[in-house]
Design an enzyme around this catalytic site. Structure first.
Site, PDB file in Angstrom:
ATOM      1  N   ASN A   9      14.088   0.067  25.464  1.00  0.00           N
ATOM      2  CA  ASN A   9      12.936   0.396  24.620  1.00  0.00           C
ATOM      3  C   ASN A   9      11.725  -0.210  25.314  1.00  0.00           C
ATOM      4  O   ASN A   9      11.508  -1.412  25.258  1.00  0.00           O
ATOM      5  CB  ASN A   9      13.123  -0.202  23.216  1.00  0.00           C
ATOM      6  CG  ASN A   9      11.890  -0.003  22.345  1.00  0.00           C
ATOM      7  OD1 ASN A   9      10.964   0.726  22.716  1.00  0.00           O
ATOM      8  ND2 ASN A   9      11.876  -0.646  21.183  1.00  0.00           N
ATOM      9  N   LYS A  11       8.702   0.129  24.587  1.00  0.00           N
ATOM     10  CA  LYS A  11       7.590  -0.174  23.670  1.00  0.00           C
ATOM     11  C   LYS A  11       6.274   0.327  24.285  1.00  0.00           C
ATOM     12  O   LYS A  11       6.289   1.364  24.951  1.00  0.00           O
ATOM     13  CB  LYS A  11       7.586  -1.669  23.337  1.00  0.00           C
ATOM     14  CG  LYS A  11       8.966  -2.148  22.860  1.00  0.00           C
ATOM     15  CD  LYS A  11       9.001  -3.535  22.295  1.00  0.00           C
ATOM     16  CE  LYS A  11      10.427  -3.874  21.879  1.00  0.00           C
ATOM     17  NZ  LYS A  11      10.552  -5.178  21.242  1.00  0.00           N
ATOM     18  N   HIS A  94      12.145   1.191  13.999  1.00  0.00           N
ATOM     19  CA  HIS A  94      12.105  -0.102  14.700  1.00  0.00           C
ATOM     20  C   HIS A  94      11.344  -1.121  13.849  1.00  0.00           C
ATOM     21  O   HIS A  94      10.385  -0.770  13.164  1.00  0.00           O
ATOM     22  CB  HIS A  94      11.442   0.057  16.069  1.00  0.00           C
ATOM     23  CG  HIS A  94      11.621  -1.141  16.938  1.00  0.00           C
ATOM     24  ND1 HIS A  94      10.835  -2.265  16.805  1.00  0.00           N
ATOM     25  CD2 HIS A  94      12.523  -1.420  17.902  1.00  0.00           C
ATOM     26  CE1 HIS A  94      11.253  -3.176  17.675  1.00  0.00           C
ATOM     27  NE2 HIS A  94      12.278  -2.690  18.351  1.00  0.00           N
ATOM     28  N   GLU A  96       9.209  -3.212  14.584  1.00  0.00           N
ATOM     29  CA  GLU A  96       7.770  -3.280  14.858  1.00  0.00           C
ATOM     30  C   GLU A  96       7.026  -2.171  14.128  1.00  0.00           C
ATOM     31  O   GLU A  96       5.876  -2.354  13.710  1.00  0.00           O
ATOM     32  CB  GLU A  96       7.529  -3.224  16.378  1.00  0.00           C
ATOM     33  CG  GLU A  96       7.930  -4.548  17.036  1.00  0.00           C
ATOM     34  CD  GLU A  96       8.428  -4.421  18.460  1.00  0.00           C
ATOM     35  OE1 GLU A  96       8.213  -3.368  19.095  1.00  0.00           O
ATOM     36  OE2 GLU A  96       9.054  -5.377  18.952  1.00  0.00           O
ATOM     37  N   GLU A 166      19.117  -5.066  14.988  1.00  0.00           N
ATOM     38  CA  GLU A 166      18.171  -5.949  15.668  1.00  0.00           C
ATOM     39  C   GLU A 166      17.646  -6.989  14.686  1.00  0.00           C
ATOM     40  O   GLU A 166      16.729  -6.698  13.907  1.00  0.00           O
ATOM     41  CB  GLU A 166      16.986  -5.140  16.209  1.00  0.00           C
ATOM     42  CG  GLU A 166      17.369  -4.065  17.203  1.00  0.00           C
ATOM     43  CD  GLU A 166      16.205  -3.709  18.108  1.00  0.00           C
ATOM     44  OE1 GLU A 166      16.344  -3.889  19.318  1.00  0.00           O
ATOM     45  OE2 GLU A 166      15.155  -3.273  17.613  1.00  0.00           O
ATOM     46  N   GLY A 172      11.993 -10.339  21.117  1.00  0.00           N
ATOM     47  CA  GLY A 172      10.880 -10.822  21.920  1.00  0.00           C
ATOM     48  C   GLY A 172      10.666 -12.321  21.815  1.00  0.00           C
ATOM     49  O   GLY A 172       9.640 -12.844  22.246  1.00  0.00           O
ATOM     50  N   SER A 212      16.428  -9.760  22.510  1.00  0.00           N
ATOM     51  CA  SER A 212      16.548 -10.644  23.675  1.00  0.00           C
ATOM     52  C   SER A 212      17.876 -10.480  24.413  1.00  0.00           C
ATOM     53  O   SER A 212      18.430 -11.446  24.932  1.00  0.00           O
ATOM     54  CB  SER A 212      16.331 -12.111  23.268  1.00  0.00           C
ATOM     55  OG  SER A 212      15.058 -12.268  22.656  1.00  0.00           O
TER      56      SER A 212
HETATM   57  P1  13P Z   1      13.536  -7.734  23.318  1.00  0.00           P
HETATM   58  O1  13P Z   1      14.743  -7.347  24.137  1.00  0.00           O
HETATM   59  O2  13P Z   1      12.290  -7.837  24.127  1.00  0.00           O
HETATM   60  O3  13P Z   1      13.812  -8.918  22.446  1.00  0.00           O
HETATM   61  O4  13P Z   1      13.276  -6.498  22.322  1.00  0.00           O
HETATM   62  C1  13P Z   1      14.326  -6.011  21.585  1.00  0.00           C
HETATM   63  C2  13P Z   1      13.892  -4.775  20.907  1.00  0.00           C
HETATM   64  O5  13P Z   1      13.082  -4.796  20.012  1.00  0.00           O
HETATM   65  C3  13P Z   1      14.447  -3.509  21.382  1.00  0.00           C
HETATM   66  O6  13P Z   1      14.120  -2.480  20.525  1.00  0.00           O
END
Ligand code: 13P
Length: 250
Positions: A9, A11, A94, A96, A166, A172, A212
């Site tokens: 992803n 982002k 997601h 976010e 997640e 992150g 992560s």
């Molecule tokens: P990270 O791997 O940067 O923690 O992000 C995970 C994520 O949100 C994947 O959709």
């Protein structure tokens, strides 16, 4: 046996030029991977990524989709538009999007229904926040989010979707759920699927871990029986790390 699926992803990262460079590096590196490989890229990169990945085992994914066929929805993209660009997978719900853009379980459900009806494979994201885990609500949250997202799908349709567990506190942050925590919560999701759709469906649905996930922890997570892959943020942005995650079984 469920085939593992590792999805990047990206982002809001990468210009088309940077995207092309990354995918050109990934194509030879992940050739022959045992798992399904997907990159979910910003829509401005669909064109270059689909060209760079042509003929390879790298599949194209999007990061969101609207549920209407077309119309006055400024800034949105339809299933048909994504498919016309070579997109096969789409991340839906997601954390976010839930946190910053008002995404709700009801709209996650509408997007999931539209994606499935139009022939895209949804990667539906669920996960608890830190305070929810600390209060003991993790199981309730992930079951609720999962079942809400899938409302209205037939059991046969549910079989084809991908769920990404997640934990929000692990995204992150460098914090990862332990292998056992991730396995246990994914097991809770699978049991909910079993109760609602039966054992054959629950056994077929692939459930990824995300948060992560990186070269250093992928092996341990993937060794867990309930974990069928990963949704990778930061470690999907450079070729060596994403390759090492995709080739976790080497
Ligand atoms: P990270 O791997 O940067 O923690 O992000 C995970 C994520 O949100 C994947 O959709």
């Amino acid at each position: 046996m469920r085939k593992a699926i590792i999805a990047g992803n990206w982002k809001m990262n990468k210009t088309p030029e940077e995207a092309a460079e990354l995918v050109r590096a990934l194509v030879p590196a992940v050739k022959g991977a045992a798992c399904e490989v997907v990159v979910c890229v910003p829509s401005v990169c669909f064109d270059v990524v689909s060209k760079a990945a042509q003929g390879s085992n790298i599949h194209l994914g999007a990061q969101n989709v609207h549920f209407a066929k077309n119309g006055a929805y400024t800034g949105e993209l339809s299933v048909e538009m994504l498919k016309a660009c070579g997109v096969e997978y789409v991340i839906i719900g997601h954390s976010e999007r839930r946190q910053y853009f008002g995404e709700m379980d009801a709209t996650v459900n509408l997007r999931t229904l539209a994606a499935v009806a139009g022939g895209l494979i949804p990667i539906v994201c669920v996960g608890e926040k830190k305070e929810e885990r600390e209060s003991g609500y993790t199981d309730a949250i992930v079951q609720y989010q999962t079942l809400m997202a899938l409302t209205g799908l037939t059991p046969e349709q549910v079989k084809g979707i991908v769920i990404a567990y997640e934990p929000v506190w692990a995204i992150g942050t460098g914090l990862t759920a332990t292998d056992e925590q991730a396995n246990e919560t994914i097991g809770v999701i699978r049991k909910a699927l079993q109760r609602h759709y039966g054992a054959a469906v629950a056994d077929a649905v692939r459930i990824q871990y995300g948060g992560s996930m990186k070269p250093g922890n992928v092996k341990g997570l993937m060794a867990q029986p309930e974990i069928d892959g990963g949704l990778i943020g930061g470690a999907s942005l450079n070729a060596p790390d994403f390759t090492a995650v995709v080739l976790f079984d080497r």
